[in-house]
Design an enzyme around this catalytic site. Structure first.
Site, PDB file in Angstrom:
ATOM      1  N   ASP A 211     -39.350  52.633  66.168  1.00  0.00           N
ATOM      2  CA  ASP A 211     -40.594  51.960  65.787  1.00  0.00           C
ATOM      3  C   ASP A 211     -40.787  51.943  64.267  1.00  0.00           C
ATOM      4  OD1 ASP A 211     -41.522  54.919  67.093  1.00  0.00           O
ATOM      5  OD2 ASP A 211     -42.172  54.512  65.046  1.00  0.00           O
TER       6      ASP A 211
ATOM      7  N   ASP B  54     -36.116  61.839  66.647  1.00  0.00           N
ATOM      8  CA  ASP B  54     -37.354  61.177  67.081  1.00  0.00           C
ATOM      9  C   ASP B  54     -37.017  60.369  68.319  1.00  0.00           C
ATOM     10  OD1 ASP B  54     -39.350  58.433  65.689  1.00  0.00           O
ATOM     11  OD2 ASP B  54     -39.721  59.815  67.376  1.00  0.00           O
TER      12      ASP B  54
ATOM     13  N   HIS C 122     -45.828  61.304  63.141  1.00  0.00           N
ATOM     14  CA  HIS C 122     -44.855  60.971  62.102  1.00  0.00           C
ATOM     15  C   HIS C 122     -45.027  61.847  60.868  1.00  0.00           C
ATOM     16  CE1 HIS C 122     -44.560  56.981  64.373  1.00  0.00           C
ATOM     17  NE2 HIS C 122     -43.411  57.601  64.528  1.00  0.00           N
TER      18      HIS C 122
HETATM   19  N1  SAM Z   1     -42.632  59.374  69.566  1.00  0.00           N
HETATM   20  C1  SAM Z   1     -41.852  59.136  70.755  1.00  0.00           C
HETATM   21  C2  SAM Z   1     -41.809  60.370  71.616  1.00  0.00           C
HETATM   22  O1  SAM Z   1     -42.217  61.435  71.133  1.00  0.00           O
HETATM   23  O2  SAM Z   1     -41.366  60.245  72.782  1.00  0.00           O
HETATM   24  C3  SAM Z   1     -40.476  58.651  70.360  1.00  0.00           C
HETATM   25  C4  SAM Z   1     -40.562  57.290  69.772  1.00  0.00           C
HETATM   26  S1  SAM Z   1     -39.106  56.460  69.310  1.00  0.00           S
HETATM   27  C5  SAM Z   1     -39.564  54.865  69.782  1.00  0.00           C
HETATM   28  C6  SAM Z   1     -37.888  56.944  70.500  1.00  0.00           C
HETATM   29  C7  SAM Z   1     -36.608  56.183  70.213  1.00  0.00           C
HETATM   30  O3  SAM Z   1     -35.479  56.927  70.662  1.00  0.00           O
HETATM   31  C8  SAM Z   1     -36.507  54.810  70.902  1.00  0.00           C
HETATM   32  O4  SAM Z   1     -36.469  53.791  69.931  1.00  0.00           O
HETATM   33  C9  SAM Z   1     -35.207  54.893  71.708  1.00  0.00           C
HETATM   34  O5  SAM Z   1     -34.513  53.661  71.751  1.00  0.00           O
HETATM   35  C10 SAM Z   1     -34.456  55.956  70.933  1.00  0.00           C
HETATM   36  N2  SAM Z   1     -33.358  56.606  71.670  1.00  0.00           N
HETATM   37  C11 SAM Z   1     -33.365  57.036  72.957  1.00  0.00           C
HETATM   38  N3  SAM Z   1     -32.166  57.578  73.280  1.00  0.00           N
HETATM   39  C12 SAM Z   1     -31.383  57.490  72.159  1.00  0.00           C
HETATM   40  C13 SAM Z   1     -30.049  57.883  71.849  1.00  0.00           C
HETATM   41  N4  SAM Z   1     -29.267  58.469  72.787  1.00  0.00           N
HETATM   42  N5  SAM Z   1     -29.575  57.652  70.599  1.00  0.00           N
HETATM   43  C14 SAM Z   1     -30.369  57.066  69.655  1.00  0.00           C
HETATM   44  N6  SAM Z   1     -31.646  56.645  69.888  1.00  0.00           N
HETATM   45  C15 SAM Z   1     -32.143  56.874  71.130  1.00  0.00           C
END
Ligand code: SAM
Length: 292
Positions: A88, A162, A64
């Site tokens: 998160d 992210d 982060h």
């Molecule tokens: N640090 C992690 C990594 O490097 O893989 C990422 C963490 S963060 C929790 C990833 C977030 O992306 C999740 O909350 C997921 O729901 C979101 N996400 C996945 N696809 C997405 C999309 N098309 N639009 C917006 N958010 C999305």
């Protein structure tokens, strides 16, 4: 996946990591993905989506801090920031530490991730979701960046993707359509950054991003940091800038910006900021292969 008090990551069919599970705090299928939050005595509370470790209390600071302070201190005057994904809350927490930031729009596809992480990973958001500068939008990031009704051209100084890996709902956030929308939304000296996989295991993501993002940005490169639970070595972060000079800010300028921001960090320093853009030879060669 969860079995006999072990969580085994399923990102790679031939290689992986597992964690002992001291307590499952939440597990359910959401509208978009399978969400698990559990306790591990080494890494603290951990969250996984669709079998892939997303974040842990112990090492989230590395990821982060590097995906926020590098673009924000490079830009030097970012007022409006867009976060895609980031459910998160850790990315939002770090962005909001910059008092010069006046507005953050966060576009997360899965409201359940926001809700459950705020409840079970409270140290990640640390109250960030109550910050009056936040506009939280629950929708698909690729739809948002391409909806001119949602946001006018040039609305953001920094965009941070992210997202999950390019499987499932995250796949579209590695597409040309997404990068085109991000270019539209970036202001004159805007900077785009994104998690771009662990290059030793996912070098194809460096090649794909170079080809796709490079089409829309004046400067496309990568920087890196090693995040222990993103297993397999250094993680690359994609860098796309409208102004090539943004990647070469002098150390004394970065140091002054960092000092005046007064932000306490555990990983980021101006020296690490600069060093992070130095890439291993095999990664440079992957980029060159695409660029010709
Ligand atoms: N640090 C992690 C990594 O490097 O893989 C990422 C963490 S963060 C929790 C990833 C977030 O992306 C999740 O909350 C997921 O729901 C979101 N996400 C996945 N696809 C997405 C999309 N098309 N639009 C917006 N958010 C999305």
């Amino acid at each position: 996946m969860l079995k006999d008090n072990l969580y085994s990551e399923t990102l790679y069919g031939t290689y992986g990591q597992h964690f002992t599970v001291d307590q499952v705090l939440f597990e359910a299928g959401t509208e978009h993905q399978h969400l698990v939050i559990f306790e591990n005595r080494e890494f603290g509370r951990m969250m996984a989506l669709d079998g892939v470790i997303q974040t842990t209390e112990r090492d989230e600071f590395i990821y982060h801090e590097m995906l926020t302070h590098v673009p924000l201190f490079s830009h030097g005057n970012a007022r409006r920031v867009l976060i895609i994904g980031g459910g998160d809350g850790g990315m939002l927490r770090e962005v909001l530490k910059h008092k010069t930031v006046e507005h953050v729009t966060m576009v997360e596809i899965d409201g359940a991730v926001v809700e459950m992480c705020e409840k079970w990973l409270p140290n990640h958001s640390a109250g960030a979701y109550q910050d009056p500068r936040l506009n939280l939008v629950i929708t698909d990031g690729v739809k948002f960046v391409n909806d001119a009704q949602a946001c006018a051209d040039g609305s953001f100084d920094v965009i941070i993707s992210d997202c999950t890996d390019p499987i499932g709902p995250g796949e579209v956030l590695f597409s040309s359509e997404f990068y085109a929308g991000c270019k539209r939304l970036l202001s004159e000296n805007g900077i785009f950054v994104a998690q771009n996989g662990v290059c030793f295991m996912q070098l194809g993501e460096v090649e794909t991003t170079t080809a796709r993002l490079g089409h829309y940005m004046a400067d496309t490169w990568f920087y890196s940091a090693a995040v222990p639970t993103y297993v397999g070595g250094i993680m690359t972060f994609a860098w796309g800038a409208k102004n090539p000079a943004s990647r070469n800010i002098a150390l004394d300028v970065l140091t002054e910006r960092f000092r005046s921001a007064g932000i306490a960090t555990c990983y980021y320093t101006p020296t690490i900021h600069q060093a992070a853009f130095a890439l291993p030879r095999y990664v440079e060669e992957a980029i060159t292969k695409v660029n010709g």
